[in-house]
Motif scaffolding. Structure first.
Motif, short mmCIF file in Angstrom:
data_model
loop_
_atom_site.label_atom_id
_atom_site.label_comp_id
_atom_site.label_asym_id
_atom_site.label_seq_id
_atom_site.Cartn_x
_atom_site.Cartn_y
_atom_site.Cartn_z
N ALA A 136 -26.99 -61.57 18.85
CA ALA A 136 -26.69 -61.06 20.16
C ALA A 136 -28.27 -60.27 20.75
N LEU A 137 -28.81 -59.55 19.92
CA LEU A 137 -30.15 -59.04 20.12
C LEU A 137 -30.92 -59.84 20.49
N ALA A 138 -31.28 -60.95 19.60
CA ALA A 138 -32.26 -61.85 19.76
C ALA A 138 -32.16 -62.49 21.09
N SER A 139 -30.90 -62.86 21.47
CA SER A 139 -30.68 -63.77 22.73
C SER A 139 -30.80 -62.95 23.91
N ASP A 140 -31.03 -61.50 23.99
CA ASP A 140 -31.28 -60.84 25.04
C ASP A 140 -32.39 -60.34 25.19
N PRO A 141 -33.35 -60.69 26.26
CA PRO A 141 -34.63 -60.43 26.49
C PRO A 141 -34.73 -58.77 26.65
N THR A 142 -33.60 -58.28 27.34
CA THR A 142 -33.71 -57.07 27.79
C THR A 142 -32.84 -55.88 26.69
N SER A 143 -32.67 -56.38 25.46
CA SER A 143 -32.15 -55.54 24.61
C SER A 143 -33.17 -54.48 23.91
N GLY A 144 -34.53 -54.64 24.06
CA GLY A 144 -35.42 -53.77 23.50
C GLY A 144 -35.64 -54.10 22.17
N ALA A 145 -35.01 -54.94 21.47
CA ALA A 145 -34.87 -55.18 20.01
C ALA A 145 -35.01 -56.68 19.84
N GLN A 146 -35.39 -57.38 20.72
CA GLN A 146 -35.34 -58.94 20.59
C GLN A 146 -36.18 -59.48 19.50
N HIS A 147 -37.65 -59.10 19.60
CA HIS A 147 -38.48 -59.52 18.67
C HIS A 147 -38.17 -59.08 17.30
N GLN A 148 -37.54 -57.77 17.04
CA GLN A 148 -37.31 -57.20 15.83
C GLN A 148 -36.01 -58.10 15.07
N ALA A 149 -35.38 -58.38 16.10
CA ALA A 149 -34.07 -59.21 15.60
C ALA A 149 -34.27 -60.71 15.29
N MET A 150 -35.24 -61.38 15.87
CA MET A 150 -35.43 -62.61 15.69
C MET A 150 -36.08 -62.59 14.38
N SER A 151 -37.10 -61.49 13.99
CA SER A 151 -37.68 -61.59 12.81
C SER A 151 -36.80 -61.35 11.59
N ALA A 152 -35.65 -60.60 11.74
CA ALA A 152 -34.52 -60.28 10.93
C ALA A 152 -33.98 -61.51 10.46
N LEU A 153 -33.49 -62.25 11.72
CA LEU A 153 -32.81 -63.81 11.32
C LEU A 153 -33.69 -64.68 10.89
N ALA A 154 -35.00 -64.69 11.09
CA ALA A 154 -36.15 -65.70 10.14
C ALA A 154 -36.01 -65.15 8.65
N LEU A 155 -36.12 -63.94 8.49
CA LEU A 155 -36.17 -63.72 7.22
C LEU A 155 -34.91 -63.47 6.28
N ASN A 156 -33.98 -64.05 6.83
CA ASN A 156 -32.44 -64.05 6.20
C ASN A 156 -31.96 -65.26 6.52
N ARG A 157 -32.35 -66.38 5.97
CA ARG A 157 -31.65 -67.67 6.39
C ARG A 157 -30.23 -67.89 6.23
N ASN A 158 -29.76 -68.24 7.25
CA ASN A 158 -28.26 -68.82 7.39
C ASN A 158 -28.10 -69.83 8.66
#
Length: 462
Positions: free
Chosen positions: A383-405
């Protein structure tokens, strides 16, 4: 050239050169003092515009610790640039040197003298202990130095202090177990003429854990721009006892000032004074302060290095208790990691941080999820990675990329193919980083066939 180099070193990292169009004819019109003394001509308007043309713009990027002058000279030669202007520079200074003259004849090195003295003589346990450095140029030529008053790491390593107690034992350095890192900061080019001096004030408490009253012997060291150490001292310091009631009153006074701090500089100054008290009572005060606008850095320094009277397990438990209720605050993940938090202990804290109603903690929670990856965080990270206004988009994308599913892969691929250019760029950066450098991440790594091979290596130079 010397002034140009100094200016560039104030802003290292990326420099932009605009190569001017070459002139076919160069004309020099010398003037005389008589010409210069003429009044302004009425025939010339007060302001007017002249159009020009730039042939091209060249962007220079330098790796960390690259010699900027050598890099600029090499690139200018390779690009065959004859006439150019510097448009801008971005970065921060870590260190610098001044090119020496190649004129024949010996050049005497700078001869510097260091003196240190206490600025306060009546000191009690819990007080800040200011020590003044005086650097004097005893040589015959000007000494140039990095003129700064802070380092982003929290300590300027060129102005060092150490102390021994009455028994001759070295007083522990609060950062003894910390890797020495100089992070730079805004600085100017200082010039010290022969016979002149400059001064800096440094708190002894930043270099020695004065955790009780006593008599101490202090030494100081200044590291010159050539890396040579100059020592001074000894200076005797007596720290008198302070009653518990007086110490509690000091803590209460500083805590009130911390709550009212109007800006980051004042906040940092008061937080340091508070940590110098070493009082166990500052533990909840520091944790609460981490949630304020300017909180984080100095509270973390105090919680990790200065509360020697409070066992680490108690400090960790106190931080976890608050973070589980409120989510993570600035620098709190560093504190917990330094105090030995486990993945199982921090997972409920990350979940609380990522909750939809806890916006202030989203970015901190997503950062922690990068290290302590778990599938229980995936839905909120998506949800955060998909929302450019979340203020946490980049951090959330990186977290998704670092724990694969599977859900993480689908989300990242969707962002790569999506219409938002910024989201595409951030997703690409997160994927590259996850392939190239995982750091201390606990999660599952990406598979080689998850993304195109071009995303599995560092970004090409532009």
């Amino acid at each position: 050239m010397k002034s140009l180099v100094a200016m560039l070193l104030m802003l290292p990292g990326t420099a932009v050169l605009a190569a001017a169009q070459q002139s076919l004819v160069e004309v020099t019109n010398p003037t005389t003092p008589r010409d210069d003394a003429k009044p302004n001509s009425d025939q010339v308007p007060e302001a007017y515009a002249i159009s020009g043309q730039f042939e091209r713009i060249v962007v220079l990027r330098f790796k960390r610790q690259t010699d900027l002058l050598a890099g600029i000279e090499k690139t200018v030669k390779e690009q065959k640039i004859r006439n150019a202007v510097f448009l801008s520079g971005i970065g921060s200074v870590r260190n610098y040197h001044v090119p020496q003259s190649s004129a024949p004849g010996p050049v005497a090195p700078p001869k510097l003298e260091l003196a240190i003295r206490l600025l306060e003589t009546r000191l009690f346990f819990g007080d800040e202990i200011p020590v003044e450095f005086t650097i004097t140029n005893r040589g015959r030529r000007e000494y140039e130095y990095s003129d700064r008053h802070y380092d982003r790491s929290g300590r300027m390593e060129e102005y060092a202090l150490w102390a021994t107690d009455a028994s001759g034992h070295r007083v522990p350095d609060p950062r003894a177990k910390m890797l020495v890192v100089e992070m730079g900061g805004l600085a100017g080019l200082g010039r010290l003429a022969p016979g002149a001096s400059f001064r800096r004030t440094v708190a002894l408490n930043r270099w020695a854990l004065i955790s009780g009253p006593g008599r101490f012997t202090v030494m100081g060291r200044y590291r010159t721009e050539l890396g040579e150490p100059i020592e001074a001292g000894p200076v005797k310091v007596e720290v008198r006892p302070r009653s518990q009631a007086d110490l509690d009153a000091l803590v209460d006074q500083l805590a009130a000032r911390l709550r009212r701090a109007p800006d980051a500089e004042t906040h940092g100054q008061v937080a340091q004074k508070l940590m110098f008290t070493h009082s166990p009572r500052i533990l909840p005060i520091l944790i609460e302060s981490m949630y304020r606008p300017h909180g984080g850095f100095w509270e973390g320094e105090a919680l990790v290095y200065y509360l020697a009277h409070v066992p680490e397990r108690e400090r960790k438990a106190a931080v976890l208790r608050v973070a589980t209720q409120r989510g993570l605050a600035s620098n709190m993940q560093f504190v917990l990691a330094s105090l030995g938090v486990t993945a199982a202990e921090i997972q409920p804290v990350i979940e609380r941080s990522l909750e939809p109603a806890n916006r202030a903690a989203w970015a901190h929670g997503a950062l922690a999820a990068q290290i302590y990856g778990h599938d229980r965080f995936t839905a909120r990270l998506v949800a955060l990675a998909s929302d450019p206004t979340s203020g946490a988009q980049h951090q959330a994308m990186s977290a998704l990329a670092l724990n694969r599913n599977d859900e993480a892969i689908r989300t990242l691929k969707g962002l790569l193919a999506g219409p938002d250019a910024q989201s595409r760029r951030l997703a690409e950066e997160a994927i590259r980083t996850a392939y190239v450098y995982r750091g201390a991440a606990h999660g599952r790594p990406l598979h080689p066939d998850d993304f195109d091979r071009s995303l599995q290596q560092p970004a090409p130079s532009r």
